[in-house]
Design a protein around this motif. Structure first.
Motif, mmCIF file in Angstrom:
data_model
loop_
_atom_site.group_PDB
_atom_site.id
_atom_site.type_symbol
_atom_site.label_atom_id
_atom_site.label_comp_id
_atom_site.label_asym_id
_atom_site.label_seq_id
_atom_site.Cartn_x
_atom_site.Cartn_y
_atom_site.Cartn_z
ATOM 1 N N LEU A 3 -6.509 4.513 0.802
ATOM 2 C CA LEU A 3 -6.470 3.570 1.932
ATOM 3 C C LEU A 3 -7.861 3.439 2.548
ATOM 4 O O LEU A 3 -8.317 2.334 2.870
ATOM 5 C CB LEU A 3 -5.473 4.052 2.999
ATOM 6 N N ARG A 39 -1.618 3.073 7.359
ATOM 7 C CA ARG A 39 -1.196 2.170 6.276
ATOM 8 C C ARG A 39 -0.920 0.763 6.826
ATOM 9 O O ARG A 39 -1.273 -0.242 6.207
ATOM 10 C CB ARG A 39 0.047 2.771 5.617
ATOM 11 N N PRO A 65 0.793 -1.236 0.000
ATOM 12 C CA PRO A 65 0.000 0.000 0.000
ATOM 13 C C PRO A 65 0.823 1.284 0.000
ATOM 14 O O PRO A 65 0.274 2.355 0.234
ATOM 15 C CB PRO A 65 -0.785 -0.116 1.315
ATOM 16 N N ASP A 123 0.537 10.070 6.272
ATOM 17 C CA ASP A 123 1.505 9.027 5.999
ATOM 18 C C ASP A 123 2.570 9.393 4.987
ATOM 19 O O ASP A 123 3.311 8.553 4.531
ATOM 20 C CB ASP A 123 0.808 7.729 5.526
ATOM 21 N N HIS A 152 -4.165 8.681 1.384
ATOM 22 C CA HIS A 152 -5.077 8.427 2.504
ATOM 23 C C HIS A 152 -6.469 8.006 2.024
ATOM 24 O O HIS A 152 -7.088 7.105 2.583
ATOM 25 C CB HIS A 152 -5.170 9.688 3.370
#
Ligand code: 5GP
Ligand code: MN
Length: 655
Positions: free
Chosen positions: A228, A276, A220, A631, A225
């Motif tokens: 995800l 993640r 991933p 992330d 975001h």
């Protein structure tokens, strides 16, 4: 009523407090002693006789404002709080919004800025709200009276019954409030996410995500975001469509609300323990249950190795049943998938050992036992309660409540790596019971216990599955995990604590870090799980294949310049190595590196020094609202950025 006998509690933050508050002084006097006042205020029955709670909505997100209003209303109805009148103080003129505030428990609404005439009449709200409260309490006590008269015969028994019920009721309500406040310390929903962005994901991209989610090569790292979020949404949607779950009708919007809030509970600045990782663990869990033939793949072409026609005769212990499907019901799968996405919520980026050593509030709350996992499970269950899964969290509503809660909570608790060896032994014990037909399949409680253990095995494998992924994927995970370990080590040094080699920058190479973990930890787990769940054998093979590559790399000359010995302490700082005294129990002072006298002396010095050095006072631990640019690694600000304390609204009280 004399206005000076009425308090005003203003909840705002430094940024938004404005001069108009000084107007309040003209009617009410000022009390600077307000640290933690909101908390004691809500719990203190004998607090101020009458209090206006002026909630500055610019200090809150909409959801947390409503939560606060509701918790005040709740405490008031429970009789835990008297004569408190929550009023929203806002720049907004929207009548819809005003109505919403009233719906959530506000007694009034004041548009910014405060005017003198409004301040003069503010205290009337207290009278109005206390009349309402009085009516409510009267109603409540008459409900008790009815309950009492229907159960009791004598006056004395009736009084005892009433006292007992009231005490029990307050236990329920105090607990509810405690959890609510505890969670909202960490839960700062973000307002600036553009939720519509998930809806803009094209159908091609959606199919691509489904294909990726159906494959063991799932990586991933390049997903943003919103993608995800979409991955979690797709898996949950797929699971919720299972035959026995269709009655749990959840709208797409509600499901997205839930997933966004879960995503916001992960700390985006953690190199490893971020959203993640949660998505990765959820995908691994999903893949495992597909591989075991319990659920179908979203994209059957993505993983030729999983075919609906794969013979399932390998589960010899299942005897008459053809597949695990007969033991793991769709409801269990839902609980397990939910647990996997929630299993690390609110992770601060340091491990249990650190939490315990530094006496963080969470370690004190959970008595040093599975501190983070207990916290993750508690917070996640609370998120389930606040969202579309709420009916599943109500014991009065569904008969499966106990099983659902057990699977969610036990699965999350199973991820405590400090208890890894105990767990491996438990799975071994299970295998012996199953293989020797010692499980009484007519005893539902016994079967349920075995199922819960199987769910724990699956999530544990998923949690550390990164080392069984194809090598390039496994390598990337190893890098980010090592980065997080090093950041913890940096923090330990800053605090004057001793540092384990694994957390000490430059001490252990990535190769040794991985070889130690795979051989001593991961392979042991996967091998024993493969006895019970033979479909997991592919992962054992992958682990050994990856070991060969790490070994090969280790032989290659390279410039890492760090130690090359794969000591047991190169495994993980979650574990405490058993070759140091009798330190095998979970949660004690972590090991001192035992390799040389000099080294252990140094460490002893470090821990003495630690006793002399006062640790910085930390009221709340390490969780901040993830930014939307989730992330994205920002190399420079790793440590400092992560050590943010919860920014709570500041309070000032005027009397
Ligand atoms: P978690 O904290 O994610 O719930 O539990 C998993 C723990 O296992 C991690 O914190 C980490 O300590 C350990 N772990 C997972 N994957 C690896 C790996 O590939 N190498 C090492 N050394 N440790 C791992
Ligand atoms: Mn994890």
């Amino acid at each position: 009523m004399d206005a000076r006998r009425c308090s005003v509690l203003v909840v705002t933050d430094a940024e938004h407090s404005d001069d108009s508050f000084s107007l309040l002084h003209t009617v009410f006097s000022y009390d600077p002693d307000i640290v933690g006042v909101l908390q004691s205020f809500i719990h203190n029955k004998e607090g101020k006789p009458s209090t206006l709670v002026l909630l500055d909505d610019q200090a809150y997100s909409k959801r947390s404002l409503f939560d606060t209003l509701e918790s005040i209303q709740f405490a008031t109805h429970a009789g835990l709080l008297e004569h408190a009148a929550p009023i929203v103080y806002s720049p907004s003129n929207s009548s819809d919004y005003m109505m919403e505030c009233l719906d959530h428990g506000a007694i009034d609404y004041v548009v910014k800025p405060l005017r003198q005439e409004v301040v003069n009449t503010l205290f009337l709200n207290v009278i109005r709200s206390s009349t309402q409260q009085h009516r409510h309490l009267q109603k409540q006590s008459s409900a008790f009276a009815t309950a009492r008269s229907s159960v009791d015969s004598t006056e004395t028994e009736g009084d005892m019954w009433k006292a007992f019920k009231q005490r029990l009721l307050s236990v329920f309500e105090i607990n509810h409030n405690l959890i609510h406040q505890h969670v909202s310390e960490f839960f700062k929903p973000s307002n600036d996410q553009d939720r519509s962005r998930v809806k803009c994901i094209s159908s091609e991209r959606n199919s691509e995500l489904k294909t990726r989610l159906s494959s063991w090569s799932f990586a991933p790292f390049d997903l943003d975001h919103y993608e995800l979020i979409q991955c979690v949404f797709l898996v949950l949607q797929h699971v919720l469509a299972l035959p026995d779950l269709q009655h749990i009708a959840i709208s797409d919007d509600d499901l997205y609300d839930f997933v966004f809030d879960v995503g916001n509970m992960y700390q985006s600045l953690n190199p490893y323990h971020n959203f993640r990782h949660a998505v990765d663990v959820m995908q691994a869990t999903y893949y495992f249950v597909c591989r075991a033939g319990v659920v179908s793949l979203m994209d059957p072409c993505a993983a030729a190795e999983i075919s609906p026609n794969t013979p399932r005769g390998r589960y010899s212990w299942l005897k008459n049943s053809a597949s695990l499907k007969h033991l793991l019901f769709p409801f269990d799968i839902l609980a397990l998938i939910l647990a996997s996405i929630g299993h690390d919520v609110g992770h601060p980026g340091v491990n249990n050992v650190f939490m315990i050593r530094t006496a963080t509030p969470l370690a004190l709350i959970y008595n040093d036992r599975s501190v983070l996992e207990s916290f993750h499970a508690m917070v996640f269950f609370n998120i389930l309660q606040r969202h579309c899964f709420q009916p599943l969290t109500e014991w009065q509503t569904i008969p499966e409540y106990t099983r659902f809660r057990k699977i969610v909570v036990h699965s999350i608790l199973a991820t405590d790596m400090g208890l890894h060896d105990d767990y491996v032994n438990k799975i071994q014990g299970q295998w012996e019971r199953l293989n020797n037909s010692q499980v009484d399949t007519t005893n539902q409680a016994q079967v349920d216990d075995e199922i819960i253990l199987i769910c724990g095995s699956i999530i544990k494998c998923a949690d550390i599955s990164n080392c069984a992924r194809p090598f390039p994927v496994a390598e990337k995970w190893a890098q980010v995990l090592q980065k997080e370990f090093h950041e913890q080590g940096d923090l330990e040094k800053e605090l004057g604590l001793s540092v384990l080699p694994i957390n000490d920058r430059g001490k252990i190479s990535l190769e040794d870090f991985q070889l130690g973990f795979k051989k001593n930890v991961a392979a042991k787990l996967f091998e024993v799980v493969t006895n019970v769940l033979p479909d997991f054998d592919f992962a054992v093979k992958n682990i050994y294949d990856n070991c060969l590559i790490w070994e090969e790399r280790k032989q290659r000359p390279h410039d890492s310049g760090v130690g090359t010995e794969a000591t047991s302490s190169a495994v993980s700082s979650d574990f405490e190595v058993t070759d140091v005294g009798d330190q095998s129990a979970h949660g004690r002072e972590p090991l001192q590196e035992p390799s040389s006298h000099e080294e252990s002396t140094t460490n002893r010095d470090a821990s003495n020094q630690q006793q002399r050095m006062p640790l910085p006072r930390r009221q709340s631990i390490l969780v901040e609202v993830p930014s939307q640019d989730q992330d994205k690694e920002s190399p420079g600000d790793g440590l400092r950025g992560r050590r943010l304390h919860v920014k709570s609204p500041c309070h000032c009280i005027l009397q």
